[in-house]
Design a protein around this motif. Structure first.
Motif, PDB file in Angstrom:
ATOM      1  N   VAL A 142     -14.199 -19.094  10.870  1.00  0.00           N
ATOM      2  CA  VAL A 142     -13.417 -18.005  10.265  1.00  0.00           C
ATOM      3  C   VAL A 142     -11.941 -18.306  10.483  1.00  0.00           C
ATOM      4  O   VAL A 142     -11.575 -19.167  11.284  1.00  0.00           O
ATOM      5  CB  VAL A 142     -13.774 -16.628  10.884  1.00  0.00           C
ATOM      6  N   SER A 143     -11.089 -17.613   9.759  1.00  0.00           N
ATOM      7  CA  SER A 143      -9.653 -17.853   9.854  1.00  0.00           C
ATOM      8  C   SER A 143      -9.114 -17.417  11.216  1.00  0.00           C
ATOM      9  O   SER A 143      -9.749 -16.637  11.936  1.00  0.00           O
ATOM     10  CB  SER A 143      -8.916 -17.096   8.753  1.00  0.00           C
ATOM     11  N   GLU A 144      -7.921 -17.920  11.557  1.00  0.00           N
ATOM     12  CA  GLU A 144      -7.288 -17.537  12.815  1.00  0.00           C
ATOM     13  C   GLU A 144      -7.012 -16.034  12.844  1.00  0.00           C
ATOM     14  O   GLU A 144      -7.147 -15.385  13.881  1.00  0.00           O
ATOM     15  CB  GLU A 144      -5.994 -18.314  13.006  1.00  0.00           C
ATOM     16  N   GLY A 145      -6.605 -15.499  11.693  1.00  0.00           N
ATOM     17  CA  GLY A 145      -6.348 -14.060  11.631  1.00  0.00           C
ATOM     18  C   GLY A 145      -7.591 -13.247  11.916  1.00  0.00           C
ATOM     19  O   GLY A 145      -7.549 -12.255  12.651  1.00  0.00           O
ATOM     20  N   ARG A 146      -8.718 -13.677  11.346  1.00  0.00           N
ATOM     21  CA  ARG A 146      -9.964 -12.963  11.592  1.00  0.00           C
ATOM     22  C   ARG A 146     -10.389 -13.104  13.046  1.00  0.00           C
ATOM     23  O   ARG A 146     -10.905 -12.165  13.652  1.00  0.00           O
ATOM     24  CB  ARG A 146     -11.064 -13.485  10.666  1.00  0.00           C
ATOM     25  N   MET A 147     -10.155 -14.276  13.649  1.00  0.00           N
ATOM     26  CA  MET A 147     -10.497 -14.467  15.061  1.00  0.00           C
ATOM     27  C   MET A 147      -9.722 -13.480  15.934  1.00  0.00           C
ATOM     28  O   MET A 147     -10.268 -12.904  16.880  1.00  0.00           O
ATOM     29  CB  MET A 147     -10.198 -15.897  15.496  1.00  0.00           C
ATOM     30  N   ARG A 148      -8.444 -13.284  15.622  1.00  0.00           N
ATOM     31  CA  ARG A 148      -7.648 -12.319  16.393  1.00  0.00           C
ATOM     32  C   ARG A 148      -8.228 -10.918  16.259  1.00  0.00           C
ATOM     33  O   ARG A 148      -8.281 -10.150  17.231  1.00  0.00           O
ATOM     34  CB  ARG A 148      -6.189 -12.344  15.936  1.00  0.00           C
ATOM     35  N   GLN A 149      -8.668 -10.575  15.049  1.00  0.00           N
ATOM     36  CA  GLN A 149      -9.243  -9.249  14.827  1.00  0.00           C
ATOM     37  C   GLN A 149     -10.563  -9.092  15.586  1.00  0.00           C
ATOM     38  O   GLN A 149     -10.830  -8.038  16.180  1.00  0.00           O
ATOM     39  CB  GLN A 149      -9.460  -9.034  13.329  1.00  0.00           C
ATOM     40  N   LEU A 150     -11.383 -10.133  15.574  1.00  0.00           N
ATOM     41  CA  LEU A 150     -12.662 -10.073  16.285  1.00  0.00           C
ATOM     42  C   LEU A 150     -12.437  -9.930  17.791  1.00  0.00           C
ATOM     43  O   LEU A 150     -13.125  -9.149  18.463  1.00  0.00           O
ATOM     44  CB  LEU A 150     -13.480 -11.332  15.995  1.00  0.00           C
ATOM     45  N   ARG A 151     -11.476 -10.666  18.326  1.00  0.00           N
ATOM     46  CA  ARG A 151     -11.183 -10.544  19.760  1.00  0.00           C
ATOM     47  C   ARG A 151     -10.630  -9.158  20.085  1.00  0.00           C
ATOM     48  O   ARG A 151     -10.883  -8.623  21.167  1.00  0.00           O
ATOM     49  CB  ARG A 151     -10.203 -11.639  20.169  1.00  0.00           C
ATOM     50  N   MET A 152      -9.886  -8.584  19.147  1.00  0.00           N
ATOM     51  CA  MET A 152      -9.382  -7.230  19.352  1.00  0.00           C
ATOM     52  C   MET A 152     -10.546  -6.258  19.509  1.00  0.00           C
ATOM     53  O   MET A 152     -10.533  -5.384  20.394  1.00  0.00           O
ATOM     54  CB  MET A 152      -8.504  -6.813  18.160  1.00  0.00           C
TER      55      MET A 152
END
Length: 359
Positions: free
Chosen positions: A25-35
């Motif tokens: 997944v994109s880096e942006g989505r990874m940040r959202q998932l970790r959030m």
């Protein structure tokens, strides 16, 4: 945050699931998932959550756990910063949280097992503005820019403020950028001679644009297309996924910057603002901070005048200008107060980008 830093097994397992998604997944989505994992870390162990939600990641996706988790998240009780606790999450953020929950559930739960996800209320959009009112907005701002000092109810609208808000209204009417997109504009987004302005669309906007195109090509529902393009269409048939991905790959890349022609009056308004802007950015000590198209007019805690304006500052500046226009025009026959939110104006205009970037 690594799995070892979470206190409960369920959240550690969920964090490991997200770690394994890196690269897919994109880096942006990874940040959202970790959030979202962090939010679970703050939720599990609270009185509202069932005790068994601490045992395994699968237990986090039972309705008994998701319902109180969603209520806490929506109320702002799971925010990262303590100073923001209790501030309800905006609908856009809740939509991100729900999308992430859907993605995580597909990875955590056994294949074929359904999950009940919270319903997201669709916000009621404020009414748009008719064409005649939009024309009145622009003409009124032009007139306002040439008037003497405007002070009322403790609010002053300086000459510089009026020059900026007139240029903002011109760009808003001709290109319909969101406030965040407008705040990101630099001098590079102005074509030579100010004949056109560029809008750097955010990734979410590009995703919406691509999903709409693919839906039109395939005849599928835009939501189905969006889910597959985001890697969430696990319950769709392989044939449907292939159909969507092939259609998406056949399309040219979505442009990062869309260009819109500026009308002659808009060009004049932008040029006047550029003159004012130059005097402001000359006060900024770092040359790297002088590229923003929209800059502050007065010193603040952030620094001197001439610093890049944030989205909130843009919205506030627009609101001051339209409020002043409504003051001035209040006694005019047939005048109806204009909305002081940029979003209502943005949704009221129908703009078409240029086929090719301006030379």
């Amino acid at each position: 945050m690594t799995p070892k830093q979470y206190s409960t097994p369920s959240v550690r397992q969920l964090s490991a699931v997200v770690d394994n998604m890196a690269g897919s997944v994109s880096e942006g989505r990874m940040r959202q998932l970790r959030m979202v994992v962090d939010m679970f870390g703050r939720a599990v162990g609270r009185d509202e959550m069932p005790k068994r939600s601490s045992r395994t990641a699968e237990q986090l996706f039972t309705w008994a756990a998701l319902r109180p988790f969603w209520d806490l998240a929506a109320a702002g009780e799971l925010r990262h910063w303590e100073k923001d606790l209790g501030k309800p999450l905006p609908v856009t953020t809740l939509r991100v949280v729900r999308n992430c929950l859907e993605m995580l559930a597909a990875r955590v739960l056994p294949q074929g097992k359904r999950v009940r996800l919270p319903e997201l209320e669709v916000p009621v959009l404020k009414a748009t503005v008719g064409g005649r009112a939009l024309d009145s907005l622009y003409r009124g701002m032009v007139d306002l820019a040439g008037r003497g000092p405007l002070v009322r109810d403790g609010t002053a609208l300086s000459v510089e403020d009026r020059a900026r808000v007139l240029a903002m209204v011109a760009v808003l009417l001709d290109a319909a950028p969101r406030s965040g997109e407008m705040a990101a504009q630099s001098l590079a987004e102005l074509a030579p001679g100010e004949v056109a302005v560029g809008v750097r669309r955010r990734s979410q906007r590009r995703d919406e644009y691509r999903a709409a195109e693919v839906a039109a090509m395939t005849g599928l529902h835009p939501r189905t297309v969006s889910m597959i393009l985001a890697g969430q269409g696990h319950d769709r048939s392989e044939a449907t996924e292939t159909r969507v991905l092939e259609a998406s790959n056949a399309l040219p890349p979505v442009p990062e910057v869309e260009w819109f022609e500026l009308r002659e009056g808009s060009r004049v308004a932008v040029r006047r603002w550029l003159e004012v802007r130059q005097g402001l950015v000359d006060q900024v000590p770092l040359t790297g901070q002088r590229t923003a198209l929209w800059v502050s007019l007065v010193p603040s805690k952030a620094g001197p005048a001439g610093l890049p304006l944030r989205a909130q500052g843009l919205r506030q500046g627009y609101a001051r200008g339209v409020t002043a226009l409504n003051w001035v025009m209040a006694g005019e026959y047939g005048w109806e107060p204009l909305p002081t939110t940029m979003e209502q104006i943005r949704r009221s205009v129908d703009v078409v980008p240029l086929l090719e970037p301006p030379v």
